[in-house]
Design a protein around this motif. Structure first.
Motif, PDB file in Angstrom:
ATOM      1  N   GLN A   1       0.856  -1.185   0.000  1.00  0.00           N
ATOM      2  CA  GLN A   1       0.000   0.000   0.000  1.00  0.00           C
ATOM      3  C   GLN A   1       0.894   1.237   0.000  1.00  0.00           C
ATOM      4  N   TYR A   2       0.579   2.204  -0.872  1.00  0.00           N
ATOM      5  CA  TYR A   2       1.257   3.503  -0.848  1.00  0.00           C
ATOM      6  C   TYR A   2       0.212   4.508  -0.358  1.00  0.00           C
ATOM      7  N   ASN A   3       0.422   5.116   0.764  1.00  0.00           N
ATOM      8  CA  ASN A   3      -0.593   6.011   1.333  1.00  0.00           C
ATOM      9  C   ASN A   3      -1.974   5.378   1.238  1.00  0.00           C
ATOM     10  N   ASP A   4      -2.866   5.948   0.412  1.00  0.00           N
ATOM     11  CA  ASP A   4      -4.208   5.342   0.360  1.00  0.00           C
ATOM     12  C   ASP A   4      -4.421   4.442  -0.866  1.00  0.00           C
ATOM     13  N   VAL A   5      -3.337   4.182  -1.621  1.00  0.00           N
ATOM     14  CA  VAL A   5      -3.473   3.291  -2.785  1.00  0.00           C
ATOM     15  C   VAL A   5      -3.016   1.872  -2.427  1.00  0.00           C
ATOM     16  N   VAL A   6      -3.928   0.911  -2.544  1.00  0.00           N
ATOM     17  CA  VAL A   6      -3.517  -0.484  -2.361  1.00  0.00           C
ATOM     18  C   VAL A   6      -3.076  -1.005  -3.723  1.00  0.00           C
ATOM     19  N   ALA A   7      -1.763  -1.081  -3.938  1.00  0.00           N
ATOM     20  CA  ALA A   7      -1.229  -1.456  -5.251  1.00  0.00           C
ATOM     21  C   ALA A   7      -1.244  -2.975  -5.421  1.00  0.00           C
ATOM     22  N   VAL A   8      -0.946  -3.698  -4.346  1.00  0.00           N
ATOM     23  CA  VAL A   8      -0.954  -5.168  -4.366  1.00  0.00           C
ATOM     24  C   VAL A   8      -1.831  -5.608  -3.208  1.00  0.00           C
TER      25      VAL A   8
ATOM     26  N   GLY B   1      -1.093  -7.803 -17.215  1.00  0.00           N
ATOM     27  CA  GLY B   1      -2.297  -7.079 -16.820  1.00  0.00           C
ATOM     28  C   GLY B   1      -2.176  -5.626 -17.226  1.00  0.00           C
ATOM     29  N   PRO B   2      -3.279  -4.872 -17.136  1.00  0.00           N
ATOM     30  CA  PRO B   2      -3.279  -3.487 -17.604  1.00  0.00           C
ATOM     31  C   PRO B   2      -2.407  -2.587 -16.727  1.00  0.00           C
ATOM     32  N   SER B   3      -2.070  -1.422 -17.271  1.00  0.00           N
ATOM     33  CA  SER B   3      -1.281  -0.448 -16.545  1.00  0.00           C
ATOM     34  C   SER B   3      -1.956  -0.115 -15.208  1.00  0.00           C
ATOM     35  N   GLY B   4      -1.175  -0.050 -14.158  1.00  0.00           N
ATOM     36  CA  GLY B   4      -1.696   0.325 -12.842  1.00  0.00           C
ATOM     37  C   GLY B   4      -2.257  -0.836 -12.028  1.00  0.00           C
ATOM     38  N   CYS B   5      -2.161  -2.076 -12.534  1.00  0.00           N
ATOM     39  CA  CYS B   5      -2.785  -3.203 -11.818  1.00  0.00           C
ATOM     40  C   CYS B   5      -1.900  -3.763 -10.705  1.00  0.00           C
ATOM     41  N   GLY B   6      -0.649  -3.276 -10.615  1.00  0.00           N
ATOM     42  CA  GLY B   6       0.196  -3.717  -9.504  1.00  0.00           C
ATOM     43  C   GLY B   6       1.355  -4.623  -9.881  1.00  0.00           C
ATOM     44  N   LYS B   7       1.627  -4.764 -11.186  1.00  0.00           N
ATOM     45  CA  LYS B   7       2.702  -5.651 -11.641  1.00  0.00           C
ATOM     46  C   LYS B   7       4.072  -5.171 -11.154  1.00  0.00           C
ATOM     47  N   SER B   8       4.362  -3.890 -11.442  1.00  0.00           N
ATOM     48  CA  SER B   8       5.682  -3.370 -11.060  1.00  0.00           C
ATOM     49  C   SER B   8       5.869  -3.402  -9.561  1.00  0.00           C
ATOM     50  N   SER B   9       4.820  -3.065  -8.836  1.00  0.00           N
ATOM     51  CA  SER B   9       4.935  -3.084  -7.373  1.00  0.00           C
ATOM     52  C   SER B   9       5.282  -4.485  -6.888  1.00  0.00           C
ATOM     53  N   THR B  10       4.645  -5.499  -7.473  1.00  0.00           N
ATOM     54  CA  THR B  10       4.940  -6.880  -7.094  1.00  0.00           C
ATOM     55  C   THR B  10       6.406  -7.205  -7.375  1.00  0.00           C
TER      56      THR B  10
HETATM   57  P1  ADP Z   1       1.690  -1.599 -13.067  1.00  0.00           P
HETATM   58  O1  ADP Z   1       3.109  -2.013 -12.983  1.00  0.00           O
HETATM   59  O2  ADP Z   1       0.763  -2.748 -13.278  1.00  0.00           O
HETATM   60  O3  ADP Z   1       1.468  -0.502 -14.048  1.00  0.00           O
HETATM   61  P2  ADP Z   1       2.160  -0.379 -10.482  1.00  0.00           P
HETATM   62  O4  ADP Z   1       2.578  -1.449  -9.554  1.00  0.00           O
HETATM   63  O5  ADP Z   1       3.219   0.497 -11.061  1.00  0.00           O
HETATM   64  O6  ADP Z   1       1.272  -1.039 -11.631  1.00  0.00           O
HETATM   65  O7  ADP Z   1       1.095   0.543  -9.767  1.00  0.00           O
HETATM   66  C1  ADP Z   1      -0.037   0.039  -9.049  1.00  0.00           C
HETATM   67  C2  ADP Z   1      -0.735   1.210  -8.378  1.00  0.00           C
HETATM   68  O8  ADP Z   1       0.111   1.737  -7.371  1.00  0.00           O
HETATM   69  C3  ADP Z   1      -1.061   2.348  -9.316  1.00  0.00           C
HETATM   70  O9  ADP Z   1      -2.273   2.901  -8.880  1.00  0.00           O
HETATM   71  C4  ADP Z   1       0.096   3.327  -9.079  1.00  0.00           C
HETATM   72  O10 ADP Z   1      -0.284   4.657  -9.334  1.00  0.00           O
HETATM   73  C5  ADP Z   1       0.391   3.109  -7.611  1.00  0.00           C
HETATM   74  N1  ADP Z   1       1.791   3.344  -7.268  1.00  0.00           N
HETATM   75  C6  ADP Z   1       2.863   2.681  -7.775  1.00  0.00           C
HETATM   76  N2  ADP Z   1       4.001   3.126  -7.220  1.00  0.00           N
HETATM   77  C7  ADP Z   1       3.644   4.109  -6.356  1.00  0.00           C
HETATM   78  C8  ADP Z   1       4.365   4.965  -5.482  1.00  0.00           C
HETATM   79  N3  ADP Z   1       5.704   4.894  -5.386  1.00  0.00           N
HETATM   80  N4  ADP Z   1       3.662   5.848  -4.753  1.00  0.00           N
HETATM   81  C9  ADP Z   1       2.323   5.911  -4.835  1.00  0.00           C
HETATM   82  N5  ADP Z   1       1.575   5.134  -5.641  1.00  0.00           N
HETATM   83  C10 ADP Z   1       2.225   4.242  -6.389  1.00  0.00           C
END
Ligand code: ADP
Ligand code: ADP
Length: 226
Positions: free
Chosen positions: A12-19, A36-45
């Motif tokens: 979770q980043y602040n109020d965004v649950v990324a994974v 998966g689509p952009s923003g779905c949490g792949k990079s965060s994982t």
């Molecule tokens: P993907 O790789 O599938 O595009 P991300 O993992 O980059 O997805 O992002 C998942 C969600 O987390 C998105 O809503 C993105 O805006 C948010 N997010 C990613 N990194 C950060 C960060 N460092 N701070 C705040 N929000 C983030």
């Protein structure tokens, strides 16, 4: 053998649950694609797997050990980024050797030998003295892949490695990456939004949406889904 195991993994980043509480297992030497689509949490994982982000909740184990308990230098994980992330003032060779030299755990002869092998595998032998500014996009990405594999990683992570390349080069590099994966025998996690890439490269595919894994399985099972 299962090398990587995630249980209720959450970021979770602040109020965004990324994974959002995902579970998966990755077998030793397997190539798993996260698609998966952009923003779905792949990079965060992927960044959690790389140890670049702290885990908010849940567990991530590599080789049975919690990743938080293993220092980054004892984790043999390497990553390739979409924008290559090469040092612009260093030659391709120096980009590839920098990490190994600063760790001090290899002698010069071994470093030279590893660079030679990686360069041969990637067909970049003639580019080693050039700086990134003197390389094409595909060449830069090959050097970035070279830098990642020269350390002989146990875990190899790739974040949209082909998305800045044109269609023709994409197809070519996809084939090269399959060869690299077979050659280096590292457990590989590959992130992409491109289904064709996922289908052609993955031993298994995890489909992500909204921070969750919706399906996980071999390419046929996942994409035969009605
Ligand atoms: P993907 O790789 O599938 O595009 P991300 O993992 O980059 O997805 O992002 C998942 C969600 O987390 C998105 O809503 C993105 O805006 C948010 N997010 C990613 N990194 C950060 C960060 N460092 N701070 C705040 N929000 C983030
Ligand atoms: P990708 O998802 O392909 O990795 P992004 O452009 O989404 O690329 O993310 C690039 C960097 O920006 C990452 O380090 C990510 O954590 C961070 N990031 C992504 N979304 C946000 C966001 N909403 N707020 C802050 N940082 C973010």
């Amino acid at each position: 053998m299962v090398l990587i195991q995630a249980t209720d993994l959450t970021k979770q980043y602040n109020d965004v649950v990324a994974v959002d509480g995902i579970d998966f297992e990755i077998r030793d030497k397997e190539l798993l694609v996260l698609v998966g689509p952009s923003g779905c949490g792949k990079s965060s994982t992927l960044r959690l797997l790389a140890g670049l982000e702290d885990i908010t909740d849940g567990e991530l184990r590599m080789d049975g050990k919690l990743v938080n308990d293993v220092s980054p230098k004892d984790r043999n994980v390497s990553m390739v980024f979409q924008n290559y992330a090469l040092f612009p003032h260093m030659s391709a060779r120096r980009n590839m050797t920098f990490g190994m030299k600063s760790r001090g755990s290899f002698d010069d002869e071994e470093i030279d030998e590893r660079v030679r092998e990686a360069a041969e595998l990637l067909g970049i032998e003639d580019l080693l003295d050039r700086k990134p500014g003197e390389l094409s996009g595909g060449e830069k990405q090959r050097v970035a892949i070279g830098r990642a594999i020269v350390r002989d990683p146990d875990v190899f992570l790739l974040d949209e490695p082909l998305s800045n390349l044109d269609a023709k080069l994409k197809t070519q590099m996809r084939a090269e990456l399959a060869t690299v994966h077979d050659d280096i025998e590292a457990t590989t996690i590959y992130v992409t939004h491109d289904q064709t890439e996922a289908m052609s490269l993955g031993d298994r595919i995890a489909v992500m949406n909204n921070g969750e894994i919706q399906q996980i399985g071999d390419p046929q099972t996942v994409y035969d889904y009605p």
